[in-house]
Design an enzyme around this catalytic site. Structure first.
Site, mmCIF file in Angstrom:
data_model
loop_
_atom_site.group_PDB
_atom_site.id
_atom_site.type_symbol
_atom_site.label_atom_id
_atom_site.label_comp_id
_atom_site.label_asym_id
_atom_site.label_seq_id
_atom_site.Cartn_x
_atom_site.Cartn_y
_atom_site.Cartn_z
ATOM 1 N N ASN A 1 -10.162 -0.042 -0.026
ATOM 2 C CA ASN A 1 -8.699 0.020 0.001
ATOM 3 C C ASN A 1 -8.170 -0.583 -1.300
ATOM 4 O OD1 ASN A 1 -5.976 -0.409 0.430
ATOM 5 N ND2 ASN A 1 -6.215 -1.156 2.524
ATOM 6 N N HIS B 1 -3.132 7.254 2.180
ATOM 7 C CA HIS B 1 -3.584 5.937 1.711
ATOM 8 C C HIS B 1 -4.987 5.700 2.261
ATOM 9 C CE1 HIS B 1 -4.001 1.792 0.885
ATOM 10 N NE2 HIS B 1 -3.773 1.377 2.121
ATOM 11 N N CYS C 1 0.817 -1.232 0.000
ATOM 12 C CA CYS C 1 0.000 0.000 0.000
ATOM 13 C C CYS C 1 0.844 1.273 0.000
ATOM 14 C CB CYS C 1 -0.965 -0.009 1.172
ATOM 15 S SG CYS C 1 -2.024 -1.445 1.183
HETATM 16 O O1 UT7 Z 1 -3.782 -1.158 3.492
HETATM 17 C C1 UT7 Z 1 -2.849 -1.426 4.466
HETATM 18 C C2 UT7 Z 1 -3.241 -0.837 5.723
HETATM 19 N N1 UT7 Z 1 -4.369 -1.530 6.272
HETATM 20 C C3 UT7 Z 1 -5.029 -0.950 7.245
HETATM 21 O O2 UT7 Z 1 -4.728 0.175 7.559
HETATM 22 C C4 UT7 Z 1 -6.092 -1.697 7.980
HETATM 23 C C5 UT7 Z 1 -5.949 -1.419 9.447
HETATM 24 N N2 UT7 Z 1 -6.953 -2.051 10.291
HETATM 25 C C6 UT7 Z 1 -8.246 -1.675 10.268
HETATM 26 O O3 UT7 Z 1 -8.647 -0.860 9.463
HETATM 27 C C7 UT7 Z 1 -9.170 -2.255 11.309
HETATM 28 O O4 UT7 Z 1 -8.418 -2.941 12.279
HETATM 29 C C8 UT7 Z 1 -10.242 -3.211 10.715
HETATM 30 C C9 UT7 Z 1 -11.226 -2.428 9.891
HETATM 31 C C10 UT7 Z 1 -9.570 -4.264 9.842
HETATM 32 C C11 UT7 Z 1 -10.995 -3.919 11.830
HETATM 33 O O5 UT7 Z 1 -11.579 -2.947 12.702
HETATM 34 P P1 UT7 Z 1 -11.451 -3.112 14.279
HETATM 35 O O6 UT7 Z 1 -12.188 -1.996 14.879
HETATM 36 O O7 UT7 Z 1 -9.968 -3.222 14.585
HETATM 37 O O8 UT7 Z 1 -12.232 -4.439 14.529
HETATM 38 P P2 UT7 Z 1 -11.710 -5.781 15.240
HETATM 39 O O9 UT7 Z 1 -10.746 -6.489 14.382
HETATM 40 O O10 UT7 Z 1 -11.317 -5.444 16.642
HETATM 41 O O11 UT7 Z 1 -13.052 -6.625 15.305
HETATM 42 C C12 UT7 Z 1 -14.145 -6.231 16.144
HETATM 43 C C13 UT7 Z 1 -15.264 -7.208 15.972
HETATM 44 C C14 UT7 Z 1 -14.832 -8.658 16.101
HETATM 45 O O12 UT7 Z 1 -15.859 -9.347 16.796
HETATM 46 P P3 UT7 Z 1 -15.701 -9.712 18.356
HETATM 47 O O13 UT7 Z 1 -14.455 -10.536 18.431
HETATM 48 O O14 UT7 Z 1 -15.563 -8.383 19.049
HETATM 49 O O15 UT7 Z 1 -16.953 -10.449 18.660
HETATM 50 C C15 UT7 Z 1 -14.795 -9.158 14.680
HETATM 51 O O16 UT7 Z 1 -15.052 -10.528 14.588
HETATM 52 O O17 UT7 Z 1 -15.828 -7.073 14.658
HETATM 53 C C16 UT7 Z 1 -15.936 -8.367 14.067
HETATM 54 N N3 UT7 Z 1 -15.820 -8.225 12.624
HETATM 55 C C17 UT7 Z 1 -16.845 -8.036 11.796
HETATM 56 N N4 UT7 Z 1 -18.167 -7.947 12.011
HETATM 57 C C18 UT7 Z 1 -18.956 -7.727 10.949
HETATM 58 C C19 UT7 Z 1 -14.682 -8.228 11.898
HETATM 59 N N5 UT7 Z 1 -14.962 -8.052 10.589
HETATM 60 C C20 UT7 Z 1 -16.300 -7.930 10.500
HETATM 61 C C21 UT7 Z 1 -17.182 -7.719 9.433
HETATM 62 N N6 UT7 Z 1 -18.504 -7.618 9.703
HETATM 63 N N7 UT7 Z 1 -16.753 -7.588 8.155
#
Ligand code: UT7
Length: 325
Positions: free
Chosen positions: A282, A252, A119
């Protein structure tokens, strides 16, 4: 007289198939993969993304973006003496997507190569092109980010498959007496390979490992917010500028929360941040030139504006470019 590199034209390409979050919900449901528009919008800011059709490659999107950038610059493809393509989704293992793109643009002879910094790829490519122009090796370059991430997605993994999209963006970068690129700053730390990777490779006619995208979202998030602030401050210091000199931050486009957090840390008002993640998702190395071209064509970014471009991604890689547009 100092020789600078200046962007003289921008172009971009999005494949026609647009999938909203509702489309993703419907597509994933039969697999037993649950997601929702609310979750995706709240956690990422993404509302839609574009996916290519079968038979379309990164060089096709790149060629379309380049033709538009050349038109905007008032330049002919035959004047181009360097092509750099940033991509992690090349048409083939080799030759480079840049070589295939060169032929599609109907030119030959100039040096062409791909840059693979995921990225951050466009920031790396722009930095290399800036150096080659300032050193006199090239005078008129095409610098491109082109990606087809839809082909790397695991549609059984809701934590990644709703985040990415396909697209391309390109700029014509020309030698100029006036700036231009003011400063660049690029970095990497390979110890973080595992938090964002596609751990597969080709061997003996087979794909070994797992050729689908894996991401530890929280680990990437934490690293991203730190390094984006650092590199922004570094590139400003290199150019002898302050955050008050920035007209537009074009980061980005991965997650609106990361982008706005960077703006807050730099004390930049939110309305100075170019946001296209809502409509593009993204698109990895394509996201910055796509966002730049959209902002230019919407009349937001104007000639003379000072732009801060910032990337972060797999590797772990990160960096920024400060420029007068
Ligand atoms: O391009 C390179 C750079 N990439 C990035 O910058 C990405 C960086 N990371 C992020 O943008 C975020 O970490 C994410 C968008 C990937 C995830 O957001 P988050 O607020 O960190 O969520 P999380 O991983 O802590 O997940 C929270 C909850 C989890 O459920 P539990 O364990 O709390 O019950 C996940 O299972 O959200 C759940 N979850 C979803 N729910 C519905 C994860 N993906 C989904 C989904 N739909 N698609």
């Amino acid at each position: 007289m100092t020789r600078y590199a200046r962007i003289t034209g921008t172009g971009s390409c999005l494949p026609p198939q647009r999938l909203t979050n509702a489309d993703m919900v419907a597509m994933l449901a039969p697999r037993g993969v649950e997601t929702s528009d609310e979750w995706i919008v709240e956690r990422t800011g993404i509302r839609a993304r574009h996916f290519v059709a079968d038979g379309v490659y990164a060089s096709d999107l790149a060629a379309d973006a380049c033709r538009k950038a050349l038109e905007a610059a008032g330049a002919a493809a035959s004047e181009i003496d360097l092509i750099i393509v940033a991509t992690s989704t090349p048409d083939m293992v080799f030759p480079s997507t840049a070589a295939i793109l060169q032929h599609k643009l109907g030119i030959a002879g100039c040096p062409v190569f791909d840059v693979q910094a995921v990225c951050s790829g466009f920031i790396y490519a722009l930095t290399v092109a800036d150096s080659l122009i300032r050193s006199g090796t090239a005078s008129k370059a095409l610098v491109v980010g082109s990606e087809i991430f839809s082909r790397l997605l695991d549609f059984n993994d809701r934590t990644t498959c709703v985040l990415f999209g396909d697209g391309a963006g390109a700029v014509v970068l020309e030698a100029s007496d006036t700036p231009g690129i003011l400063a660049t700053d690029i970095h990497a730390d390979g110890k973080h390979t595992g938090i964002l990777c596609v751990p597969g490779h080709v061997s003996g006619g087979q794909i070994l490992g797992d050729p689908l995208l894996k991401m530890d979202g929280q680990a990437v998030f934490k690293l991203a917010v730190g390094v984006l602030e650092d590199t922004a401050r570094t590139v400003l210091a290199k150019a002898g500028k302050t955050t008050e000199d920035i007209d537009w931050l074009i980061p980005h486009q991965a997650n609106i929360r990361i982008m706005l957090s960077t703006a807050r840390k730099l004390k930049l008002p939110q309305d100075k941040v170019v946001v296209t993640v809502d409509e593009h998702g993204n698109t990895s190395a394509a996201s910055i030139p796509l966002a730049l071209d959209h902002a230019v064509r919407q009349g937001k970014v104007k000639r003379g504006d000072t732009l801060m471009l910032e990337g972060v991604g797999g590797g772990f890689t990160w960096g920024s470019v400060l420029l007068d547009f």
